[in-house]
Structure formats: C-alpha cells, structure tokens
Motif scaffolding. Structure first.
Motif, PDB file in Angstrom:
ATOM      1  N   GLY A  71       0.783  -1.226   0.000  1.00 24.99           N
ATOM      2  CA  GLY A  71       0.000   0.000   0.000  1.00 24.99           C
ATOM      3  C   GLY A  71       0.818   1.282   0.000  1.00 24.99           C
ATOM      4  N   GLY A  72       1.843   1.333   0.832  1.00 21.78           N
ATOM      5  CA  GLY A  72       2.617   2.560   0.949  1.00 21.78           C
ATOM      6  C   GLY A  72       1.724   3.727   1.352  1.00 21.78           C
ATOM      7  N   ARG A  73       1.838   4.816   0.591  1.00 19.84           N
ATOM      8  CA  ARG A  73       1.058   6.012   0.897  1.00 19.84           C
ATOM      9  C   ARG A  73      -0.443   5.806   0.707  1.00 19.84           C
ATOM     10  NH1 ARG A  73       3.164  10.881  -0.136  1.00 19.84           N
ATOM     11  NH2 ARG A  73       1.808  11.317  -1.886  1.00 19.84           N
ATOM     12  N   ALA A  74      -0.820   4.765  -0.042  1.00 20.09           N
ATOM     13  CA  ALA A  74      -2.241   4.545  -0.337  1.00 20.09           C
ATOM     14  C   ALA A  74      -3.072   4.336   0.928  1.00 20.09           C
ATOM     15  CB  ALA A  74      -2.420   3.347  -1.265  1.00 20.09           C
ATOM     16  N   ALA A  75      -2.406   3.921   2.014  1.00 22.45           N
ATOM     17  CA  ALA A  75      -3.145   3.663   3.245  1.00 22.45           C
ATOM     18  C   ALA A  75      -3.813   4.922   3.787  1.00 22.45           C
ATOM     19  CB  ALA A  75      -2.206   3.080   4.298  1.00 22.45           C
ATOM     20  N   ALA A  76      -3.297   6.093   3.412  1.00 28.53           N
ATOM     21  CA  ALA A  76      -3.881   7.339   3.906  1.00 28.53           C
ATOM     22  C   ALA A  76      -5.258   7.608   3.290  1.00 28.53           C
ATOM     23  CB  ALA A  76      -2.946   8.506   3.639  1.00 28.53           C
ATOM     24  N   GLY A  77      -5.583   6.911   2.192  1.00 29.89           N
ATOM     25  CA  GLY A  77      -6.936   6.967   1.629  1.00 29.89           C
ATOM     26  C   GLY A  77      -7.381   8.355   1.195  1.00 29.89           C
ATOM     27  N   ASN A  78      -8.635   8.671   1.491  1.00 31.34           N
ATOM     28  CA  ASN A  78      -9.221   9.957   1.088  1.00 31.34           C
ATOM     29  C   ASN A  78      -8.355  11.143   1.484  1.00 31.34           C
ATOM     30  OD1 ASN A  78     -11.304   8.312   0.413  1.00 31.34           O
ATOM     31  ND2 ASN A  78     -12.857   9.334   1.647  1.00 31.34           N
ATOM     32  N   ASN A  79      -7.772  11.059   2.675  1.00 30.71           N
ATOM     33  CA  ASN A  79      -6.980  12.191   3.156  1.00 30.71           C
ATOM     34  C   ASN A  79      -5.780  12.482   2.252  1.00 30.71           C
ATOM     35  OD1 ASN A  79      -8.482  12.983   5.443  1.00 30.71           O
ATOM     36  ND2 ASN A  79      -7.771  11.141   6.500  1.00 30.71           N
ATOM     37  N   PHE A  94      -1.311   4.586  -8.048  1.00 32.92           N
ATOM     38  CA  PHE A  94      -2.405   3.902  -8.719  1.00 32.92           C
ATOM     39  C   PHE A  94      -2.861   2.661  -7.972  1.00 32.92           C
ATOM     40  CE2 PHE A  94      -4.348   1.078 -11.880  1.00 32.92           C
ATOM     41  CZ  PHE A  94      -5.406   1.894 -12.218  1.00 32.92           C
ATOM     42  N   CYS A  95      -1.925   2.056  -7.201  1.00 33.36           N
ATOM     43  CA  CYS A  95      -2.288   0.830  -6.471  1.00 33.36           C
ATOM     44  C   CYS A  95      -3.434   1.077  -5.492  1.00 33.36           C
ATOM     45  CB  CYS A  95      -1.087   0.284  -5.717  1.00 33.36           C
ATOM     46  SG  CYS A  95      -0.573   1.319  -4.336  1.00 33.36           S
ATOM     47  N   MET A  96      -3.699   2.361  -5.183  1.00 35.32           N
ATOM     48  CA  MET A  96      -4.793   2.673  -4.263  1.00 35.32           C
ATOM     49  C   MET A  96      -6.122   2.091  -4.752  1.00 35.32           C
ATOM     50  SD  MET A  96      -6.149   6.442  -3.216  1.00 35.32           S
ATOM     51  CE  MET A  96      -5.215   6.932  -1.784  1.00 35.32           C
ATOM     52  N   GLY A 118     -15.765   6.087   0.482  1.00 34.03           N
ATOM     53  CA  GLY A 118     -14.304   6.191   0.574  1.00 34.03           C
ATOM     54  C   GLY A 118     -13.661   5.434  -0.570  1.00 34.03           C
ATOM     55  N   THR A 119     -14.179   4.258  -0.834  1.00 29.00           N
ATOM     56  CA  THR A 119     -13.665   3.417  -1.898  1.00 29.00           C
ATOM     57  C   THR A 119     -13.841   4.097  -3.252  1.00 29.00           C
ATOM     58  OG1 THR A 119     -14.565   1.674  -0.514  1.00 29.00           O
ATOM     59  CG2 THR A 119     -13.728   1.030  -2.677  1.00 29.00           C
TER      60      THR A 119
END
Lengths: 421, 421
Positions: A71-79, A94-96, A118-119
């Motif tokens: 995930g890396g940075r993707a874990a931060a999601g919407n924020n 893009f992996c988000m 969120g998704t």
C-alpha cells in the motif's frame, strides 16, 4: 476582440479537457459499476452464509497485511487525495484503486460495518492521478483533475451526479467553496454516473411520500412553519450525531492504537468486537452496508422510510461502524452515516410528530452533511434521491447539522476555510 | 467540555439572532408581498389602458428627480449593498426601500421593461441595515445581516427560499462561496417567503412536463447523453446572451450618458425609445415584466413553456430591457433575464430537437446564472420552480452559462474571487 482571437486556443483547451474528463468519467464509472456489482454479490453471499462473520478478524488481518506490503502512501486513503489537491506532493499511487476495491469487498463479504464512498472516491482519485500523469498535466490542472476524480467516484457510486460534482468542490475546505473546477467536476460526475448506469447498475430508490401539509383551502405550500421548527430541532440532533461519529472514530482509533500497537493486528480486535456485539444483540442488521436487511422487518435504511419503528438502531450502527473504521477496516463512512441519520430520523419522528419518511430523508443527508462538512452537496443529494418537494426541509436539515457538528469532520485533511462560529 | 460550559452563551446568541432574523424575514416578506400585489395591480391596469405607455418618458423623469432630491447614496442600488458587505462604509440608507418600491411600481405602470429582483434585494438590504442599526450590530454581524436581507428579498419575491439563501451568499464574490452566513441567509429567506405566502401572494407556476427519455426497456434515467450534449450547446448560447446583456447595459448606459448628460432627463430618452420600438414592432409583449402577455398567444415567459414558437422574442426583450435599464428606470434585471433565457430556449428548441419546456426552463435560469454569476443559486431556483427530475440539465446549463458569460456581470460591485479561466 480578445475572445475571438483566442477562439481556436479556447476550442483546443475545451477539446483536450473534454476528452480527458470523458476518459476519467468512463473509467471511474466502469470501475464503480464493477464495485457496486461486487458489493451486491458479496452482500447476498453474506446474507446466505451468516457464518462468514466469524472470518472477519482473519480477513481484516489479511487486508491489513496486504496494505502494509503493497500500500505505501495509499493507506492514507481519502486524506491523501485531499492533501494532494491542497499541496501537490508525491502524487496519488495507482495501487490505491485495486487495493481499496479489494479491501472494501472483503470488509463487506465478512460483515464489517463500513460504507463505500471512501472506496469510490479513492478509485476516482487514483484514476485521475494516473490519467493526469499520462497526459502530463501541470500542478494546477492536476488539482482540478483530482477534484474531478473525487466527483466522478462519488457521483457514480450513489447515482447522484450533481451532488457528486458539488461534493468534489465542497469536501476540500470547510466553510468555503471555490468554483475553479466547477465544470470539470460536473462533467466527470455526470459521465461516471451515466457510465455506471449503462453497465446496468441500479441504485436503491428511497421513497419519501410526504408532499406537504395542505392548508385550509386545500392548496399546498413548500414549507409549514411548525413542521420546519420540528425538523430544525431534529437537525441539531443530527449534527450532534455527526459530531459523535467524527470525534468517536478519531478517539476510538487512538484507544485501539494503544491496546494493540501493531496496525496489522488491529482489524482482528475490531472483528472480534463486531462478532461479540452481533452475538450480544442477536442481529446481523448492523453488519455491512445496511441499505437492506436479511430480515424483512430488520433495521435497514430502506425500512427507516417505512412504517416500522426503530428507536435505537441508529445508536448500534454508530457503535458497529466506529469499531470497524477505528480498527482499520477498508470502506467508507457515508453509507453508515446514511443509516445513522435515517435511523435517528425514524426514531425521532413519533417523538416530534414528523412523518417518518420525511425525517428519515432529512437525517439521511443531514448527519452526513455534518460529518463531512458538505451541506450543499448533501442538499443536492436529497433532491436527487427524494425529489424537490421537500427541499426546504432538506436544506434546513443539512445547514443546521453542519453548524451543530463542530469542526472535527471525518476527513482530517480537510482545511478550515471559514470557521463555523 | 468547552461546548457545555458555553451552552448558555450559545443559546443566548441563537435566540438573539433568531429574533432579529425573524423580524427581518417578516418585515421584508410583508413589504415584498405588498410590492408583488402592487406589481400585479399596475400590470393589469397597463394591460387595460395601453395608452399609459405614452406617459413613460414623463414618469421616468419624475422618478429620476425624486431620486436626485431624496435618494443620495440609495441611487447606487444593489451595488451599494454589495459594497457595504465587502467594506462597511456609510451604511445603506432606509429611504432606499420606499424609493425603489415606488420607482419600480411606476416603471411597471407605464411599461418600462424592467424586473423586480433589484427592488426586492434593495428592500431587503435597507430593512437589514435599519434593523441592524436598531440592535447595534457590529460590522461583522452587520455584514452577515445584510446578506440575510438580500436573501430575504430574493427568496420572497420569487417564492424560492433555498435559491434566495444561496443567492445571498453567492452574489458577493465571483467564483467563491463563503459559508459564514449560511444559517442567517436560510432563516431570513425561508421566513420572508413564508410571510409573503401568508399574505396570500401566489407566484406564477411554470410547467416543465419533460420527464426524461424512456430507454428500450421502459425505464427512465435522469440523464440522456445526446440530450445533455444539445442542452450544453444551448447553454453556451445562454452564456453569450448573459454576456451581451451585462456588457450591453454598461455600454448603452455610457452612450446615453454622452447623448444626454443630465441624469434626470435620461429616462425620457429611454421612454421615447421604448414607445418608438413598441410602435415599430406593433406589440406590447416586451413591456413590463413579461411573465404573462395581454394577448393570449403573445410572447411571455409563460408561453415559452408552451407550444408556441417565438424565434426572436428573446432578442427584442434584450433590446427593450437594455434601453430601460441603461436610461435609468428602476426595477431589476432578473425577470427580463428569465424572459430572454426562456425565449432563447424556446427559439433554440426546434433547431436542436430539445423539448421546448425543458430548454425554456434551462434558459430561464442559465441566462440569469451567467449574468449574475450565481450558478448554484440558479440551479436551486430551477429545482424549486420546475422540480428535481431534470436537475442534471439545469445544473449543466447554469454551470456552462456561468463559464461562457465572461467576467462582466450585472452587479459591478461583485468582487472577483476565482477567475473563470
């Protein structure tokens, strides 16, 4: 004269933007259609196989490990997306999109109480970032394009294109709306919604039958003074529910963090709690989306608009959702907020003497308006879902809940533009 | 904890604001009711006595002299109110309300092609200023209260409380919306509209019968791709019409100023031109408000939604209105903008193959959205007047017209927050 000289240049810009927005809308709309189809499938599956719930802790660990690994940075999601719009940094990976889609479907298959906006917003944001990189958009253009991505995801997943567009503008900054992206968000949201529909996806239709109180001479007016006062009082309660939700998620996340330092293990804690709560209450109504219930008379968003009375469902959904989100399950906040709002509206309706369908409708959008600090998008959403007849009540509900909910919203990256008091 | 400690203080503030907003809403709503009743009376009178038109030049001089003698700063009209909100200065004089009410009624009695929103907004603004002074509001509170006054006037005069509220926020700054006054504008606008209704005033009901294009399987979706493209093309035309209107008024006013330096004499010039134009065209359809026509098949906003075809009415209304406003007649711009927009929609509908009622509805709000730079208020207005079914078309129309109309709006005091390109 300037206008005419620059006409070819203007046409070129319009064509360029039109094409990339079309590409964005069609791709986000298609992935949202797949997402909604999958959600429907896994929800049906879970209804058929209640024991899937016991897999929730393990499923949660699995998704968390996946995020930790890839995930890396993707874990931060919407924020992360909101931050990238305010201050372009490392970009939205893009992996988000695949990660959040997979993670959310798993959440719903095993019965975590999460949503879907969120998704959808993360799918929209990561596609926007990818397409933007492909077409080498500069920082300013990328900001507008990311907003369009948010709008596309939101508009498609709820089937409310105008609300999606306004949400893309409104969610960034509390108390202020900037029109720079007005047309991009609208185009992306409308195209994504249309695409989703073209794939054969139908959205749940909520029925608000209330059409005003006829006066002595039989004519109908769009607002009744006493009813508006009652709805306004309820709206303060909706705003307080929003506040409880937003600050509840942050606080409970802090507690879970202390209780269970490794992030990958936390969903197990949430999963076990969810199983215990469901067992204790003896109902599966608070698992998953909650749009419908496995039982015909169960607590569900649909049923809150009907004749049943559900005095405490809103509270239990709040508890289940706080547990799921604070322990790290993937999904969104908005559909649970719809549930809490519509449920609270249903609960308050006999107390206040307001038709249940009207107050369920107002609560549906108002609790969300307060929690996301998006009163205009939510007013439009009510109009698109329930019709225009009761628009004054919806607007009053959203505006008051927005004011009553305080400054802590569900999106911590949201900037404060104009304080509420 | 802070919240609970400060609860009595919060309740006190809420009560104080609630009371003064109620006072504002009731008084502005009542005066707007009187204004709308008077407008109806003088319009009927003019329909019965066509020769009243010949009094237009003298009536115009009379009103101009009245303003010269007693008006002072009130002559700046809407722009003074907007300026006072941006930068509190000498205040809004109370004489503005009776003067603009009288001046507008005279304009309509003798057939000048003007509107009514300017009048309503000025009534709202001057009552807000007076009540604000009475309760010794500080500068910041007075700003919010003036915005509430604008909203009250607008909401009451058109019977569209949500649009009125958003208009009060949106009209101040191009391209940006600030939520500080969100609740005050809503309360004032809803109360004023309700009061106006309680006095027995009914607003014209426009009928948009279009309910979407059914797909092959008989289901209806809220947007049809081809139809949206056509409406979008029309919306560019609506935006260009807004631009022609806004820059036309400013330019023609400059020409009139050169031709006839004394301001009090200029309405005579406008009056004579109006008489000549009406005689030349052999119709009275472009005089006054234009909501209805003295002839059953005449060009009127009502009829643009029906089966008649009026290819050039929008153009002639534009000419008549530019003449009336640029020469100094009192009234407003918005109802003529409704006429121009609905008329242009009617004119374009067979060319583009769009149902006339839908395109008249989109034009009605879109030309106004472009000229006043208020796309969100106008989208809400469409919803409140025509219903929610076609909301995507209304939103697209208003957003596109807003972008196509350039930066010169009808309110010169409007600040530019976020440029359009």
């Amino acid at each position: 004269m300037r206008t005419f000289q620059s006409f070819p240049r203007l046409a070129q810009i319009a064509l360029h933007w039109g094409l990339i927005l079309l590409l964005l809308g069609v791709s986000v709309g298609s992935i949202c259609a797949l997402f909604l189809w999958l959600l429907d499938q896994v929800t049906q599956l879970r209804f058929l196989h209640p024991s899937l719930l016991f897999g929730l802790p393990v499923a949660g660990i699995g998704v968390a490990l996946l995020y930790q690994r890839y995930g890396g940075r993707a874990a931060a999601g919407n924020n992360l997306i909101i931050d990238e719009i305010h201050k372009p940094g490392g970009g939205v990976p893009f992996c988000m999109a695949p990660l959040v889609l997979f993670g959310t479907v798993i959440s719903h298959l095993f019965g975590a109480s999460v949503g879907r906006e969120g998704t959808a917003v993360q799918i929209g944001g990561s596609f926007a970032a990818a397409i933007g990189r492909l077409f080498r958009l500069n920082d300013r253009a990328m900001r507008l394009f990311l907003m369009a991505g948010i709008a596309a995801g939101f508009g498609a997943v709820f089937g409310t294109p105008v609300a999606g567009a306004i949400f893309g503008l409104e969610v960034l900054t509390l108390g202020r709306l900037d029109y720079a992206a007005l047309l991009p968000v609208a185009v992306a949201s409308i195209v994504a919604d249309w695409t989703c529909h073209a794939w054969g996806i139908h959205h749940a239709a909520y029925h608000v039958g209330f059409r005003g109180i006829p006066s002595a001479d039989g004519t109908m007016f769009h607002v009744d003074a006493l009813l508006l006062v009652k709805v306004s009082f309820a709206a303060v309660c909706f705003g307080l529910a929003s506040r409880a939700f937003a600050s509840g998620v942050h606080r409970l996340a802090g507690i879970f963090q202390k209780l269970c330092p490794p992030a990958w293990l936390r969903p197990a804690l949430g999963g076990v709690l969810t199983i215990l709560l469901a067992g204790l209450l003896g109902t599966r109504d608070y698992l998953g989306l909650g749009v419908t219930s496995p039982d015909i008379d169960g607590a569900s968003i649909m049923n809150f608009f009907g004749h049943g009375y559900y005095p405490w469902s809103w509270f239990w959904k709040l508890v289940f959702t706080l547990v799921a989100l604070a322990s790290g399950f993937k999904g969104g906040e908005v559909t649970p907020l719809f549930f809490i709002g519509a449920g609270l509206g249903n609960a308050l309706s006999p107390v206040l003497g307001v038709p249940a369908d009207l107050l369920a409708g107002v609560g549906f959008v108002a609790v969300f308006a307060g929690a996301a600090n998006t009163p205009l998008a939510c007013t439009f959403m009510a109009i698109e879902l329930f019709g225009a007849t009761d628009v004054v009540y919806y607007a009053a509900g959203c505006f008051i809940a927005y004011l009553a909910s305080g400054h802590s919203g569900i999106y911590q990256a949201q900037r404060i533009g104009t304080p509420k008091t």
